[in-house]
Design an enzyme around this catalytic site. Sequence first.
Site, PDB file in Angstrom:
ATOM      1  N   HIS A   1      20.620  -4.997  65.822  1.00  0.00           N
ATOM      2  CA  HIS A   1      20.341  -3.771  66.581  1.00  0.00           C
ATOM      3  C   HIS A   1      19.314  -4.047  67.699  1.00  0.00           C
ATOM      4  CE1 HIS A   1      19.568   0.728  66.758  1.00  0.00           C
ATOM      5  NE2 HIS A   1      18.477   0.257  67.335  1.00  0.00           N
ATOM      6  N   GLU A   2      18.198  -4.655  67.332  1.00  0.00           N
ATOM      7  CA  GLU A   2      17.136  -4.881  68.333  1.00  0.00           C
ATOM      8  C   GLU A   2      17.596  -5.877  69.399  1.00  0.00           C
ATOM      9  OE1 GLU A   2      14.828  -2.787  68.254  1.00  0.00           O
ATOM     10  OE2 GLU A   2      15.307  -2.083  66.237  1.00  0.00           O
TER      11      GLU A   2
ATOM     12  N   GLU B   1      12.433  -2.919  70.230  1.00  0.00           N
ATOM     13  CA  GLU B   1      13.127  -3.935  71.013  1.00  0.00           C
ATOM     14  C   GLU B   1      12.374  -4.467  72.218  1.00  0.00           C
ATOM     15  OE1 GLU B   1      14.014  -0.693  70.682  1.00  0.00           O
ATOM     16  OE2 GLU B   1      14.636   0.157  72.590  1.00  0.00           O
ATOM     17  N   ASN B   2      11.022  -4.532  72.195  1.00  0.00           N
ATOM     18  CA  ASN B   2      10.290  -5.064  73.347  1.00  0.00           C
ATOM     19  C   ASN B   2      11.014  -6.301  73.875  1.00  0.00           C
ATOM     20  OD1 ASN B   2       7.973  -3.318  72.488  1.00  0.00           O
ATOM     21  ND2 ASN B   2       8.087  -4.723  70.758  1.00  0.00           N
TER      22      ASN B   2
ATOM     23  N   GLU C   1      20.318   3.906  71.802  1.00  0.00           N
ATOM     24  CA  GLU C   1      20.321   3.862  70.335  1.00  0.00           C
ATOM     25  C   GLU C   1      21.726   3.912  69.741  1.00  0.00           C
ATOM     26  OE1 GLU C   1      17.919   2.811  69.026  1.00  0.00           O
ATOM     27  OE2 GLU C   1      16.259   3.289  70.369  1.00  0.00           O
TER      28      GLU C   1
ATOM     29  N   ALA D   1      11.592  -1.230  63.596  1.00  0.00           N
ATOM     30  CA  ALA D   1      11.549  -2.335  64.554  1.00  0.00           C
ATOM     31  C   ALA D   1      11.637  -1.775  65.963  1.00  0.00           C
ATOM     32  CB  ALA D   1      12.699  -3.298  64.304  1.00  0.00           C
TER      33      ALA D   1
ATOM     34  N   HIS E   1      19.680  -4.266  72.009  1.00  0.00           N
ATOM     35  CA  HIS E   1      18.824  -3.569  72.979  1.00  0.00           C
ATOM     36  C   HIS E   1      18.341  -4.490  74.106  1.00  0.00           C
ATOM     37  CE1 HIS E   1      18.270   0.412  71.394  1.00  0.00           C
ATOM     38  NE2 HIS E   1      17.686   0.037  70.279  1.00  0.00           N
TER      39      HIS E   1
HETATM   40 ZN   LIG Z   1      17.076   1.079  68.609  1.00  0.00          ZN
END
Ligand SMILES: [Zn+2]
Length: 902
Positions: free
Chosen positions: A337-338, A304-305, A360, A302, A341
């Site tokens: 997680h995303e 994170e845009n 990260e 994946a 971000h």
């Molecule tokens: Zn990441």
Amino acid sequence: MKSVVMLLASAAALLTVPTALPAQNAPQADTVDPSLPTQLPRTAIPHHYAVTVIPHIQQLTFDGSVAIDLEVVKPTSTLVLNAADMTFSSATLDPAAGGAPLPGRTTVDNAAETATIAFPAMLAPGAYRLQLAYSGKINTQANGLFALDYKTKEGADGRSLFTQFEAADARRFVPSWDEPDYKATWDLTARVPENLMAVSNLPAISSQPIGGGLKEVRFRTTPTMSSYLLFFAAGDFDRVTKSSAGREVGIVVSRGNGRYAGTALGDEAQILPYYNEYFGTPYPLPKLDNVAGPGQSLFFSAMENWGAIFTFEHSLLDDPAITSEAERHRIFGTEAHEMAHQWFGDLVTMGWWDDLWLNEGFASWMANKTTQHFHPDWGADVDHVGARENAMGLDSFATTHPIIQHVRTVEQANQAFDSITYRKGESVIAMLEGFAGPDTWRRGIQAYMRRHAYQNTRTADLWAAVEGAGATGLTTVANDFTMQPGVPMISAGPARCVGGRTVVTLSQGQFSNDRRAEAAKAPLRWHVPVRASAGGAVTQVITQGPTTPLIADGCGPLLINAGQTGYYRTLYTPTEAEALRAAFAALGPVDQYGVMQDSLALSQAGYQPMARPLELLSAVAPTANGKIVERALLDWTGLYDDLRDDEASRSAIAARVRAYGARLQAIGLTPREGEAPVDALLRPTLITELGRVGDPAVIAEANRLFAAWLNDRSAIPGSLKSAWLGVVARNATPETWNALHAAARATSGHVERANLYELLSSSANEALARQALELAISPEPGKTISASMISTVARAHPELAIDFVLAHLSEVNPLVDLSGRSRFVAGLVSDSGNEALIPRLQAYGNATFTPENRKPIESAVSRIRWSATNLGRIRRETAAWLKAHPLSSPDVPARSRRGERG
Ligand SMILES: [Zn+2]
């Protein structure tokens, strides 16, 4: 389209040339780091991009144009920006002050991934608009603009487009200052077929038919952000949405898949307000989509845009017919997680890839914390210790690197996405949160967000914020763990009981797999926060220098690293180790896991005999916590694989693994309504590992279910499909392999198809493994499944896999994404322990990568060497211990007779 919103104000911004840059957005020319050769000359700074993309979906090409509002900061006659795999048809520069446009002559440097635009006269400092027209390629792996082919619900061929730009692939989509500190605002316009949905970071502001079956979709201006966060997708999509914390959250899927998006959408809506509160800065965009891609990558799941996360279907869609409990947890973890971000990475971005871990490590830690918060019964606290073990596995070799490392090349930036950056980063943050205390830590994070929003940072900025919130001394500890590589080792004991308290001396050294003698002679030094207990309250000391006294309440068994938040290994004296083993059942699962893994790693590296971890492993009763049983099973079967030429030891291990069959009987072969999530997680592991050691009952049941499944795909519960079919596939005969192959061919959903092709690659039979390799490079599986088929073959047949890949490099390379190639071949053999493969791997590395980009090859070589040197000892000691400790009952390991429970 549901996301068309008219916002004329930002459309007007498109037409304006800015005359001055807002001060906070302007990188200062004097911050140029001359040691970064991939950095662009800082003669100009982009402020705003207006990009138009016209994809030619069937031809896999696109045309593009961009108007870049920029500031020339030093007199120059050329502008140098990033571009890769592009051809230019025009370049002009308009001075904002007025005057005739200047024609530019563009030359491309493929190796440097730059385009240089030369002008007939010197450009004076000031504002300009650079206009470029170009064309580029649509790739078939996830780099730049890429296509994923799939079967539609009606069985037709579908193709959707997506982008993937991190670390340095925005330059394949738009000529740009493609480095994280050149933040700018972005307007995206796309001309796509009228029947497709286009998605970008922000909602669309308009969508107009333009003839020829096309429409023009214009998206709202983004906030100032790094180029690697820009996103575009177009396809025959459905979008399901929900409102959360005053924002629209959405999941975008291939048409018809909306019914599998419910889990992810619910997770997203749940997490957003939690993050708004934790970070203290509300999510700034009007919407947050998560876009599902029908494909996969060995490199990432994946991305994170900002405002438009991209996730491959396997980590986003929940289809009860195939999704396991572990995969459902992964959906939550990946989203957490995303979404982390969106703050750590998107709102505040590392200045350069040296500090990638800020993105990260933080997002990984936050995802684990969020999982523990919303799902305390998933065992994420134990998984966190697993992440530490994963990092230490890499960090104990001489080829490791510090968390903060100097990145010189694009390839090094790609290689930086490793366990040190993610898992060590996550572990060190957890340790530092423990040091600061969760409230102080959080106040520091909130201050950091406020202070650096829309800007770039270095690691020191984070420590300054947390120290400022009250965590005095944190920077000293943090620097030791982020700026030097490796794993501290705390030796504890002997312990003395003095007046109801335990008195012990801690000695600090360095743990190493492959340079034990050197590390013992001249260890690195850390300030290590050590938490310990001896039956009373937990005590914390910071070790300084070679020895540190510790006094803990109580005179019970001494436990160092209580709670397992410390990033170090603990070596006990035999007396202390035995006391801890005797008390093992009374420890919580987190400590049980940490103590077991510490002990195993120390023995495998040769610091203590194998008997110690084997005693601990045999103390794990079938009734213990599910996560602990799972760990014990995997450790036993890992040894089972290591002892492949020693039938007596293997059958002794098989008997110990089979003893856990009692747990499978207790929790049942099929999922039960309302059961504990850790039981649901454990069931497929029990099936897989019992199958691995040839448990007759499990193999018979797997064969029975497989036969039924061939006629009726619902004959196996969805969450157990991979496990049961995996047992059959591992022991496949040509007949079962062919039946599985026919089933794979007849499957249309990407995730299930990929699973089946991977199962075809998991056979222990060499002839069938060879067949799977041939199949992998044929057109049949589809472009993104092949790389994982080859990696799967390599687990049981590393020699076969690497020889096949080296003999078919020109066919294999296009099947692996660019950013993962340097790790792909190394990963095939790093666990083989076969020194004969080293020259082949090195010859490949030397022919393919420059010396500075060979880290994954060197790392694999050191792992192979280590195994070759140490496996003999590990096997001998394990075999001797097994012989001396036969199971006293066919059902229950001897130790667990004492009524121990997890
Ligand atoms: Zn990441």
